[in-house]
Design a protein around this motif. Sequence first.
Motif, PDB file in Angstrom:
ATOM      1  N   VAL A 106       0.832  -1.212   0.000  1.00 50.97           N
ATOM      2  CA  VAL A 106       0.000   0.000   0.000  1.00 50.97           C
ATOM      3  C   VAL A 106       0.864   1.258   0.000  1.00 50.97           C
ATOM      4  O   VAL A 106       0.491   2.282  -0.595  1.00 50.97           O
ATOM      5  CB  VAL A 106      -0.949   0.001   1.216  1.00 50.97           C
ATOM      6  N   VAL A 107       2.028   1.208   0.657  1.00 54.73           N
ATOM      7  CA  VAL A 107       2.859   2.399   0.826  1.00 54.73           C
ATOM      8  C   VAL A 107       4.231   2.263   0.183  1.00 54.73           C
ATOM      9  O   VAL A 107       5.064   3.170   0.300  1.00 54.73           O
ATOM     10  CB  VAL A 107       3.030   2.725   2.330  1.00 54.73           C
ATOM     11  N   GLN A 108       4.486   1.176  -0.506  1.00 57.01           N
ATOM     12  CA  GLN A 108       5.806   0.945  -1.090  1.00 57.01           C
ATOM     13  C   GLN A 108       6.170   2.050  -2.081  1.00 57.01           C
ATOM     14  O   GLN A 108       5.430   2.362  -2.997  1.00 57.01           O
ATOM     15  CB  GLN A 108       5.842  -0.411  -1.802  1.00 57.01           C
ATOM     16  N   GLY A 109       7.331   2.654  -1.867  1.00 58.27           N
ATOM     17  CA  GLY A 109       7.816   3.692  -2.766  1.00 58.27           C
ATOM     18  C   GLY A 109       7.074   5.008  -2.688  1.00 58.27           C
ATOM     19  O   GLY A 109       7.274   5.888  -3.528  1.00 58.27           O
ATOM     20  N   ALA A 110       6.224   5.184  -1.692  1.00 59.61           N
ATOM     21  CA  ALA A 110       5.413   6.399  -1.609  1.00 59.61           C
ATOM     22  C   ALA A 110       6.259   7.592  -1.167  1.00 59.61           C
ATOM     23  O   ALA A 110       7.107   7.487  -0.281  1.00 59.61           O
ATOM     24  CB  ALA A 110       4.257   6.194  -0.636  1.00 59.61           C
ATOM     25  N   ASP A 111       6.012   8.726  -1.785  1.00 63.75           N
ATOM     26  CA  ASP A 111       6.661   9.970  -1.383  1.00 63.75           C
ATOM     27  C   ASP A 111       5.834  10.710  -0.338  1.00 63.75           C
ATOM     28  O   ASP A 111       6.363  11.541   0.405  1.00 63.75           O
ATOM     29  CB  ASP A 111       6.844  10.880  -2.609  1.00 63.75           C
ATOM     30  N   GLN A 112       4.560  10.411  -0.287  1.00 62.40           N
ATOM     31  CA  GLN A 112       3.678  11.050   0.689  1.00 62.40           C
ATOM     32  C   GLN A 112       2.610  10.062   1.125  1.00 62.40           C
ATOM     33  O   GLN A 112       2.019   9.374   0.292  1.00 62.40           O
ATOM     34  CB  GLN A 112       3.026  12.295   0.084  1.00 62.40           C
ATOM     35  N   ILE A 113       2.377   9.962   2.430  1.00 63.25           N
ATOM     36  CA  ILE A 113       1.366   9.063   2.981  1.00 63.25           C
ATOM     37  C   ILE A 113       0.426   9.883   3.860  1.00 63.25           C
ATOM     38  O   ILE A 113       0.868  10.602   4.756  1.00 63.25           O
ATOM     39  CB  ILE A 113       1.993   7.928   3.805  1.00 63.25           C
ATOM     40  N   VAL A 114      -0.865   9.753   3.592  1.00 62.32           N
ATOM     41  CA  VAL A 114      -1.874  10.466   4.375  1.00 62.32           C
ATOM     42  C   VAL A 114      -2.834   9.446   4.975  1.00 62.32           C
ATOM     43  O   VAL A 114      -3.334   8.555   4.273  1.00 62.32           O
ATOM     44  CB  VAL A 114      -2.660  11.476   3.515  1.00 62.32           C
ATOM     45  N   ALA A 125       1.630  10.658   7.590  1.00 60.21           N
ATOM     46  CA  ALA A 125       2.166   9.475   8.278  1.00 60.21           C
ATOM     47  C   ALA A 125       3.621   9.236   7.885  1.00 60.21           C
ATOM     48  O   ALA A 125       4.023   9.482   6.742  1.00 60.21           O
ATOM     49  CB  ALA A 125       1.326   8.244   7.944  1.00 60.21           C
ATOM     50  N   GLU A 126       4.384   8.750   8.853  1.00 54.79           N
ATOM     51  CA  GLU A 126       5.784   8.393   8.640  1.00 54.79           C
ATOM     52  C   GLU A 126       5.896   6.871   8.550  1.00 54.79           C
ATOM     53  O   GLU A 126       5.291   6.146   9.347  1.00 54.79           O
ATOM     54  CB  GLU A 126       6.631   8.909   9.803  1.00 54.79           C
ATOM     55  N   LEU A 127       6.662   6.392   7.573  1.00 53.15           N
ATOM     56  CA  LEU A 127       6.914   4.955   7.452  1.00 53.15           C
ATOM     57  C   LEU A 127       8.029   4.574   8.417  1.00 53.15           C
ATOM     58  O   LEU A 127       9.185   4.964   8.232  1.00 53.15           O
ATOM     59  CB  LEU A 127       7.297   4.607   6.012  1.00 53.15           C
ATOM     60  N   THR A 134       6.187 -10.758   4.948  1.00 53.09           N
ATOM     61  CA  THR A 134       4.782 -10.771   5.368  1.00 53.09           C
ATOM     62  C   THR A 134       3.969  -9.651   4.726  1.00 53.09           C
ATOM     63  O   THR A 134       2.761  -9.569   4.955  1.00 53.09           O
ATOM     64  CB  THR A 134       4.670 -10.642   6.899  1.00 53.09           C
ATOM     65  N   ASP A 135       4.622  -8.789   3.943  1.00 56.98           N
ATOM     66  CA  ASP A 135       3.947  -7.659   3.296  1.00 56.98           C
ATOM     67  C   ASP A 135       3.288  -6.752   4.330  1.00 56.98           C
ATOM     68  O   ASP A 135       2.172  -6.279   4.146  1.00 56.98           O
ATOM     69  CB  ASP A 135       2.907  -8.143   2.274  1.00 56.98           C
ATOM     70  N   LEU A 136       4.004  -6.504   5.423  1.00 56.40           N
ATOM     71  CA  LEU A 136       3.493  -5.624   6.471  1.00 56.40           C
ATOM     72  C   LEU A 136       4.356  -4.370   6.585  1.00 56.40           C
ATOM     73  O   LEU A 136       5.575  -4.418   6.340  1.00 56.40           O
ATOM     74  CB  LEU A 136       3.478  -6.324   7.831  1.00 56.40           C
ATOM     75  N   ALA A 137       3.729  -3.268   6.946  1.00 61.39           N
ATOM     76  CA  ALA A 137       4.443  -2.021   7.190  1.00 61.39           C
ATOM     77  C   ALA A 137       3.854  -1.354   8.420  1.00 61.39           C
ATOM     78  O   ALA A 137       2.665  -1.519   8.723  1.00 61.39           O
ATOM     79  CB  ALA A 137       4.346  -1.087   5.985  1.00 61.39           C
ATOM     80  N   GLU A 257      10.815  -1.769  17.521  1.00 61.33           N
ATOM     81  CA  GLU A 257      11.985  -1.834  18.394  1.00 61.33           C
ATOM     82  C   GLU A 257      13.297  -1.785  17.635  1.00 61.33           C
ATOM     83  O   GLU A 257      14.284  -1.196  18.104  1.00 61.33           O
ATOM     84  CB  GLU A 257      11.932  -3.113  19.240  1.00 61.33           C
ATOM     85  N   LYS A 258      13.332  -2.410  16.431  1.00 62.23           N
ATOM     86  CA  LYS A 258      14.607  -2.554  15.714  1.00 62.23           C
ATOM     87  C   LYS A 258      14.623  -1.897  14.340  1.00 62.23           C
ATOM     88  O   LYS A 258      15.673  -1.850  13.696  1.00 62.23           O
ATOM     89  CB  LYS A 258      14.947  -4.046  15.558  1.00 62.23           C
ATOM     90  N   GLY A 259      13.464  -1.442  13.874  1.00 58.35           N
ATOM     91  CA  GLY A 259      13.392  -0.836  12.559  1.00 58.35           C
ATOM     92  C   GLY A 259      13.220  -1.835  11.437  1.00 58.35           C
ATOM     93  O   GLY A 259      13.004  -1.456  10.281  1.00 58.35           O
ATOM     94  N   ARG A 260      13.299  -3.116  11.745  1.00 59.86           N
ATOM     95  CA  ARG A 260      13.150  -4.182  10.759  1.00 59.86           C
ATOM     96  C   ARG A 260      12.894  -5.489  11.496  1.00 59.86           C
ATOM     97  O   ARG A 260      13.011  -5.548  12.733  1.00 59.86           O
ATOM     98  CB  ARG A 260      14.397  -4.322   9.886  1.00 59.86           C
TER      99      ARG A 260
END
Length: 350
Positions: A106-114, A125-127, A134-137, A257-260
Amino acid sequence: MKALDIIKYVFKSASYGVFIAVLLLLFFPKLAGNVDVFSALTKADGNGQPLSYAKGVSVASPAVVNIYSKDFQSSSAFTTRARNVQRLGSGVIMDQAGFILTNFHVVQGADQIVVVLQTGQQFPAELIGYDYLTDLAVLKVAATNLPVIPQNLALQSRVGDVVLAIGNPLDLGQTVTQGVISATGRNGLSSNYSEFLQMDAAINEGNSGGALINTNGELVGINSSKFKQNNRLNPVQGIFFAIPYELAYKVMTQIIEKGRVVRGWLGVASDFYEPNYKGFIVQDVTPNSPASKAGIRVNDLIFSIDGKPIDSIPQALDIVAETAPGTRIDIGLYRGDRKISVPVIIQERF
């Protein structure tokens, strides 16, 4: 005639007894214990409340948000004119700190997320991080007093459970679809797409990242995708997938916690489980992997990992994936007629 008189007497007495019992229960309902006699009698005429999932939806839906992500791209190689490419999806508010779970696509490669709440409030929103497997963000918004979806880590989904998918399909606004869980998947970090929850609650473009809940409003999973195949002559219906809540929670926690997501790696491959020995036969060993360095060989039969018996290959993969890199564990295996234990230092899977 005497026998007939006796039968009439018995039926007459029984009728009086039933009549008196009903009167007593109506005027003294406590005699019935936990049974609500009046409700039972009134529902019998078909005028009772209809079955509804409104209560579960009402507690969960405020925490399901719409997500709009934009890419700013050049329209061609011959012009610098930019065009906006907007993608649509849904998300779930997981806590009051503003963390939101959604699908990575949904947000892959996005420059702006609302993020848009059901109240109409909008937040940038910040990624925070994502997980390809798992295709989760995980997103974060700077807001307070956010509605949080009900969660229960002890929840165990079962085939046949009624579930409700909440999201924003085709940007129509929040929509609810209903179905049942058709098959359950694993909750371990080594899970892949085909082992998620399968259900027949319809999801479409825009539903991705939304909530799959039970009738109490508790989060069951994160809606992911529908089954796709190339053969259009044989259309598939009613096969949709969601990421189990327990797995989504593990992934979210690691990302925050770890960023990944950090997964352990052994470096063996197998698709043959031997039920008689309760282990799997190693069919391939990756060069320079932890297994290779420890001396594990092709045709070894692994029956335990870190002291845990092996019930299946997927379960074995989960044990390894959830072991912290750098940890020393013992691998129990059969090599020919010998039963040996091999120490291995688990490395991180990249």
